[in-house]
Design an enzyme around this catalytic site. Structure first.
Site, PDB file in Angstrom:
ATOM      1  CG  ASP A 292      46.317  27.586  48.805  1.00  0.00           C
ATOM      2  OD1 ASP A 292      47.327  27.325  49.492  1.00  0.00           O
ATOM      3  OD2 ASP A 292      46.200  27.280  47.604  1.00  0.00           O
TER       4      ASP A 292
ATOM      5  CG  ASN B  96      55.074  29.281  39.836  1.00  0.00           C
ATOM      6  OD1 ASN B  96      55.254  30.476  39.661  1.00  0.00           O
ATOM      7  ND2 ASN B  96      55.079  28.718  41.028  1.00  0.00           N
TER       8      ASN B  96
ATOM      9  CG  HIS C 279      59.557  31.237  40.341  1.00  0.00           C
ATOM     10  ND1 HIS C 279      59.123  30.063  40.907  1.00  0.00           N
ATOM     11  CD2 HIS C 279      59.962  32.023  41.372  1.00  0.00           C
ATOM     12  CE1 HIS C 279      59.269  30.134  42.214  1.00  0.00           C
ATOM     13  NE2 HIS C 279      59.780  31.305  42.522  1.00  0.00           N
TER      14      HIS C 279
ATOM     15  CD  GLU D  13      50.019  27.873  46.885  1.00  0.00           C
ATOM     16  OE1 GLU D  13      51.072  27.853  47.529  1.00  0.00           O
ATOM     17  OE2 GLU D  13      49.411  26.837  46.579  1.00  0.00           O
TER      18      GLU D  13
HETATM   19  N1  LIG Z   1      56.331  31.960  41.892  1.00  0.00           N
HETATM   20  C1  LIG Z   1      56.389  31.413  43.100  1.00  0.00           C
HETATM   21  N2  LIG Z   1      55.943  30.147  43.263  1.00  0.00           N
HETATM   22  C2  LIG Z   1      55.968  29.600  44.497  1.00  0.00           C
HETATM   23  C3  LIG Z   1      56.453  30.320  45.618  1.00  0.00           C
HETATM   24  N3  LIG Z   1      56.355  29.513  46.715  1.00  0.00           N
HETATM   25  C4  LIG Z   1      55.804  28.341  46.284  1.00  0.00           C
HETATM   26  N4  LIG Z   1      55.569  28.386  44.951  1.00  0.00           N
HETATM   27  C5  LIG Z   1      54.967  27.356  44.082  1.00  0.00           C
HETATM   28  O1  LIG Z   1      53.592  27.289  44.379  1.00  0.00           O
HETATM   29  C6  LIG Z   1      53.089  26.072  43.852  1.00  0.00           C
HETATM   30  C7  LIG Z   1      52.004  25.543  44.787  1.00  0.00           C
HETATM   31  O2  LIG Z   1      51.320  24.566  44.095  1.00  0.00           O
HETATM   32  P1  LIG Z   1      50.299  23.536  44.755  1.00  0.00           P
HETATM   33  O3  LIG Z   1      50.573  23.461  46.237  1.00  0.00           O
HETATM   34  O4  LIG Z   1      50.356  22.283  43.979  1.00  0.00           O
HETATM   35  O5  LIG Z   1      48.914  24.219  44.644  1.00  0.00           O
HETATM   36  P2  LIG Z   1      48.077  24.857  43.475  1.00  0.00           P
HETATM   37  O6  LIG Z   1      48.663  24.650  42.114  1.00  0.00           O
HETATM   38  O7  LIG Z   1      47.856  26.276  43.871  1.00  0.00           O
HETATM   39  O8  LIG Z   1      46.737  24.047  43.535  1.00  0.00           O
HETATM   40  P3  LIG Z   1      45.548  24.179  44.521  1.00  0.00           P
HETATM   41  O9  LIG Z   1      46.077  24.776  45.791  1.00  0.00           O
HETATM   42  O10 LIG Z   1      45.055  22.778  44.721  1.00  0.00           O
HETATM   43  O11 LIG Z   1      44.494  25.038  43.879  1.00  0.00           O
HETATM   44  C8  LIG Z   1      54.287  25.152  43.688  1.00  0.00           C
HETATM   45  O12 LIG Z   1      54.542  24.980  42.306  1.00  0.00           O
HETATM   46  C9  LIG Z   1      55.441  25.952  44.322  1.00  0.00           C
HETATM   47  O13 LIG Z   1      56.672  25.734  43.649  1.00  0.00           O
HETATM   48  C10 LIG Z   1      56.925  31.653  45.399  1.00  0.00           C
HETATM   49  O14 LIG Z   1      57.383  32.371  46.322  1.00  0.00           O
HETATM   50  N5  LIG Z   1      56.874  32.155  44.146  1.00  0.00           N
END
Ligand SMILES: Nc1nc2c(ncn2[C@@H]2O[C@H](COP(=O)(O)OP(=O)(O)OP(=O)(O)O)[C@@H](O)[C@H]2O)c(=O)[nH]1
Length: 315
Positions: free
Chosen positions: A181, A189, A194, A224
């Site tokens: 992850d 983002n 994005h 992610e």
């Molecule tokens: N740019 C982009 N963002 C995405 C995609 N799919 C999901 N996201 C974003 O990925 C983010 C995931 O954030 P969190 O699950 O809070 O995790 P994190 O910020 O990585 O934090 P930790 O995992 O705790 O380190 C969210 O803001 C989603 O909107 C994608 O295909 N593209």
């Protein structure tokens, strides 16, 4: 209409059929050939009349076709088969026509009541399905591919995991699973947009692809989050690969609009176990270990152990 006119009328009708229609003897001799002008093979198969399957195609194809004919006769039932000709199995083309690289057909083989020189016969209708085959292949690939990264999507990855588990149960070779992850991805983002987030996801995908072997399977499970099936790898080997990957990501920033974006990942590892009831169990363990990496500060690899989470120093 007199008998002759009627016969030629029916012959013309039969020959206007869009698919190739063959009458074969049970020995595989071409007795009659009709139609097929819309079949895109660009030649008239009537030249085959009187010849045997073995005369016009390689042995392997001829044997297969003969087995279809004999199957239909033995069962006294219509048999439907898909078959294809490629470089090795191509039917003989006239000298002046370049054979295509591949041809796909659907064959409908129906036993006939009519005998020929005391031999049983079948009617074989051959529909050229080459275009349909390519379209189906394309659709299948699309349905299995993650659009952003081009790696396996969740459904295709779960299929790969299921198949790998079947293989593991047969040959008990070590298989490890890596869950990955991207750390604090939301902040990429939020701060850069994005598209920058998408670029980071693609960047991490590329680094994963550069690190794993051809036999391993990489999938994007969503957002992610990624997973990798490591074929023929015990936990030690998986840990070494995961550490390399973690380090690679941490030291090779994603370049977005000429600016570096620093990226780190958290990884969890587990191995396939004989006693698991479902393939999902190994995912749950690796996921658990991945969350341990998050809780311990991220940019880490953790191995699942039933009693405690293996803890490893930050890279
Ligand atoms: N740019 C982009 N963002 C995405 C995609 N799919 C999901 N996201 C974003 O990925 C983010 C995931 O954030 P969190 O699950 O809070 O995790 P994190 O910020 O990585 O934090 P930790 O995992 O705790 O380190 C969210 O803001 C989603 O909107 C994608 O295909 N593209």
């Amino acid at each position: 209409m007199d008998e002759y006119t009627l016969a030629s009328h029916y012959y013309l009708l039969l020959d206007a059929l869009p698919e190739h229609v063959f009458v074969f003897s049970e020995q595989g001799q071409y007795l009659e050939v009709f139609g097929g002008q819309d079949n895109h093979t660009q030649f008239d198969c009537k030249a085959y009349v009187g010849q045997y399957l073995h005369d016009v195609m390689p042995l392997k194809s001829a044997e297969l076709f003969l087995s279809y004919i004999q199957q239909a006769i033995k069962k006294n039932k219509t048999v439907i088969v898909n078959y294809h000709f490629n470089n090795d199995t191509m039917i003989r083309f006239p000298d002046d026509i370049e054979p295509p690289k591949e041809l796909w057909f659907e064959g409908i083989i129906k036993p006939l009541a009519e005998r020929y020189h005391d031999q049983k016969t079948v009617l074989w209708t051959a529909r050229n399905i080459t275009q349909r085959h390519y379209l189906e292949k394309q659709l299948k690939a699309l349905s299995e591919t993650d659009e952003l990264t081009g790696v396996l999507n969740r459904r295709a990855f779960m299929n790969a995991l299921y198949n790998k588990r079947q293989q593991f149960l047969r040959d008990t070779q070590d298989v490890s699973l890596l869950m990955l992850d991207i750390d604090r991805f939301k902040s990429v983002n939020d701060s850069l947009g994005h598209q920058a987030g998408d670029a980071v996801i693609k960047h991490v995908t590329e680094l994963c692809q550069q690190t794993i072997r051809q036999v391993d399977s990489l999938g994007r499970l969503g957002g992610e989050e990624f997973a990798i099936i490591l074929h023929d790898a015990n936990l030690d080997q998986a840990y070494q690969l995961a550490s390399r990957l973690c380090q690679r990501v941490a030291t090779q920033p994603c370049i977005w609009q000429q600016q570096p974006i620093k990226v780190t990942i958290s990884i969890g590892l587990s191995t396939f176990k004989i006693e698991d009831k479902t393939p999902e169990q190994v995912i749950q363990r690796a996921d658990h270990a991945m969350y341990t990496s998050k809780h311990l500060g991220r940019n880490l690899v953790s191995i699942f152990s039933p009693n405690h989470q293996g803890q490893f120093p930050k890279i």
